[in-house]
Design a protein around this motif. Sequence first.
Motif, PDB file in Angstrom:
ATOM      1  N   UNK A 180       0.822  -1.209   0.000  1.00  0.00           N
ATOM      2  CA  UNK A 180       0.000   0.000   0.000  1.00  0.00           C
ATOM      3  C   UNK A 180       0.858   1.262   0.000  1.00  0.00           C
ATOM      4  N   UNK A 181       1.954   1.258   0.777  1.00  0.00           N
ATOM      5  CA  UNK A 181       2.844   2.419   0.803  1.00  0.00           C
ATOM      6  C   UNK A 181       3.487   2.637  -0.562  1.00  0.00           C
ATOM      7  N   UNK A 182       3.979   1.550  -1.160  1.00  0.00           N
ATOM      8  CA  UNK A 182       4.607   1.656  -2.480  1.00  0.00           C
ATOM      9  C   UNK A 182       3.595   2.112  -3.521  1.00  0.00           C
ATOM     10  N   UNK A 205       6.240   3.191 -17.257  1.00  0.00           N
ATOM     11  CA  UNK A 205       6.507   2.028 -16.410  1.00  0.00           C
ATOM     12  C   UNK A 205       7.166   2.471 -15.109  1.00  0.00           C
ATOM     13  N   UNK A 206       6.552   2.075 -14.004  1.00  0.00           N
ATOM     14  CA  UNK A 206       7.028   2.429 -12.677  1.00  0.00           C
ATOM     15  C   UNK A 206       7.501   1.164 -11.966  1.00  0.00           C
ATOM     16  N   UNK A 207       8.747   1.184 -11.503  1.00  0.00           N
ATOM     17  CA  UNK A 207       9.345   0.022 -10.860  1.00  0.00           C
ATOM     18  C   UNK A 207       9.489   0.289  -9.367  1.00  0.00           C
ATOM     19  N   UNK A 208       9.320  -0.765  -8.568  1.00  0.00           N
ATOM     20  CA  UNK A 208       9.585  -0.643  -7.143  1.00  0.00           C
ATOM     21  C   UNK A 208      10.994  -1.132  -6.871  1.00  0.00           C
ATOM     22  N   UNK A 209      11.779  -0.345  -6.128  1.00  0.00           N
ATOM     23  CA  UNK A 209      13.182  -0.683  -5.930  1.00  0.00           C
ATOM     24  C   UNK A 209      13.633  -0.747  -4.490  1.00  0.00           C
ATOM     25  N   UNK A 210      12.811  -1.227  -3.593  1.00  0.00           N
ATOM     26  CA  UNK A 210      13.220  -1.284  -2.189  1.00  0.00           C
ATOM     27  C   UNK A 210      13.166  -2.684  -1.618  1.00  0.00           C
ATOM     28  N   UNK A 211      14.204  -3.464  -1.836  1.00  0.00           N
ATOM     29  CA  UNK A 211      14.305  -4.831  -1.280  1.00  0.00           C
ATOM     30  C   UNK A 211      13.195  -5.759  -1.761  1.00  0.00           C
ATOM     31  N   UNK A 212      12.856  -5.674  -3.054  1.00  0.00           N
ATOM     32  CA  UNK A 212      11.947  -6.674  -3.619  1.00  0.00           C
ATOM     33  C   UNK A 212      12.679  -7.998  -3.702  1.00  0.00           C
ATOM     34  N   UNK A 221       3.948  -6.623  -7.113  1.00  0.00           N
ATOM     35  CA  UNK A 221       3.659  -6.493  -8.538  1.00  0.00           C
ATOM     36  C   UNK A 221       2.170  -6.542  -8.850  1.00  0.00           C
ATOM     37  N   UNK A 222       1.371  -6.981  -7.880  1.00  0.00           N
ATOM     38  CA  UNK A 222      -0.076  -7.012  -8.070  1.00  0.00           C
ATOM     39  C   UNK A 222      -0.706  -5.627  -7.938  1.00  0.00           C
ATOM     40  N   UNK A 223       0.047  -4.659  -7.428  1.00  0.00           N
ATOM     41  CA  UNK A 223      -0.489  -3.310  -7.259  1.00  0.00           C
ATOM     42  C   UNK A 223      -0.701  -2.644  -8.617  1.00  0.00           C
ATOM     43  N   UNK A 247       7.013 -13.967 -11.362  1.00  0.00           N
ATOM     44  CA  UNK A 247       5.944 -13.269 -10.645  1.00  0.00           C
ATOM     45  C   UNK A 247       5.388 -12.107 -11.473  1.00  0.00           C
ATOM     46  N   UNK A 248       6.213 -11.590 -12.374  1.00  0.00           N
ATOM     47  CA  UNK A 248       5.799 -10.459 -13.201  1.00  0.00           C
ATOM     48  C   UNK A 248       4.906 -10.889 -14.348  1.00  0.00           C
ATOM     49  N   UNK A 249       4.791 -12.211 -14.556  1.00  0.00           N
ATOM     50  CA  UNK A 249       3.910 -12.686 -15.604  1.00  0.00           C
ATOM     51  C   UNK A 249       4.623 -13.534 -16.649  1.00  0.00           C
TER      52      UNK A 249
END
Length: 249
Positions: A180-182, A205-212, A221-223, A247-249
Motif C-alpha cells: 500500500x505504501x509503495x 513504467x514504474x518500478x519498485x526498488x526497495x528490497x523486492x 507487482x499485483x499493485x 511473478x511479473x507474468x
Amino acid sequence: MRKPLIAGNWKMNGSAELIEAFGQAFAEDGFSSSAEILIHPPFPYLEAARRAFSGTCIEIGAQTLNPLHSGARTGEVSGQMLREFGVEYVLVGHSERRQLYQEGDEQVYDRALAALSVGIKPILCVGETLEERDGGQTEAVVLRQVGHVMARLEPEQRRRVAIAYEPVWAIGTGRTATPDQAQAVMASIRRYQAQFDRELADELRLLYGGSMNASNASELLAQEDIDGGLIGGASLKVDDFKAICQSAG
C-alpha cells in the motif's frame, strides 16, 4: 497495457562465473517471461554479459554513465561507450549515487539527457530517506526528483524513460515498504505525469526498488501502478531472480 520490467542491479558485486551461471540458467531452461528482463552488471563484465546472455531473454543495462561523450575524466564511462557493448538501459539517480557521490538533481538530469542522446533508455531512480518519510515529505521529495528530469524533457524523450521508486530506508536493510505504501507513491508519480500527457502517464513504467525479493514480489507487482522491480541482492541469485521474473507474468 504496460509490459512489466524486471531489472537486476548487481552494484559492485558479481563475477565472470556468475555471469556465465545466469547465461546458462536462462538458456538451458528455455526460460521465457512476459516481462522485459535486464541485468545491470559492473562495467568490467559488460562484454562477458553480452556473450553469455546472447540468445536468452536477458538484456544488458549499465549502472551509471558520465554526461560527457568523451574527455579527461579518469575512471568514467560515456553513453557512446556503453552502446558499443549493447547496453539498452542505464540507471540514473540511484540513491547510492546521490548519497555517496553527491549527484544532485541537475547531475541526474544531465545523465538522463546523455543517455537519451545516444539511444539508451534511462531508468530514473527516485526516493526518500527515513527522515524525510517520518517528516511527511515523501511525496514532495519524490515528485521534486521526478519533475527535475521529466518536466524538462521533450514529449518523445519522456516516453523512453522508466522510473524506479526506491525508498532509501528500504534498500539493503531487509525492510520493505508495504504494498500500500509503495502503491501510494507510484500513483502520485503517475498523477504527476498526467499533467504533461495522460497517454504518457498511462504508458509510463514504474518500478519498485526497495528490497523486492522472491517472497514479496507477487504482492508488490499485483499493485495497480507497480509495473516491475529494480532488484538488488536477490538479482545475484539465479533462482530468486527467475522467481521474481515469473511473478511479473
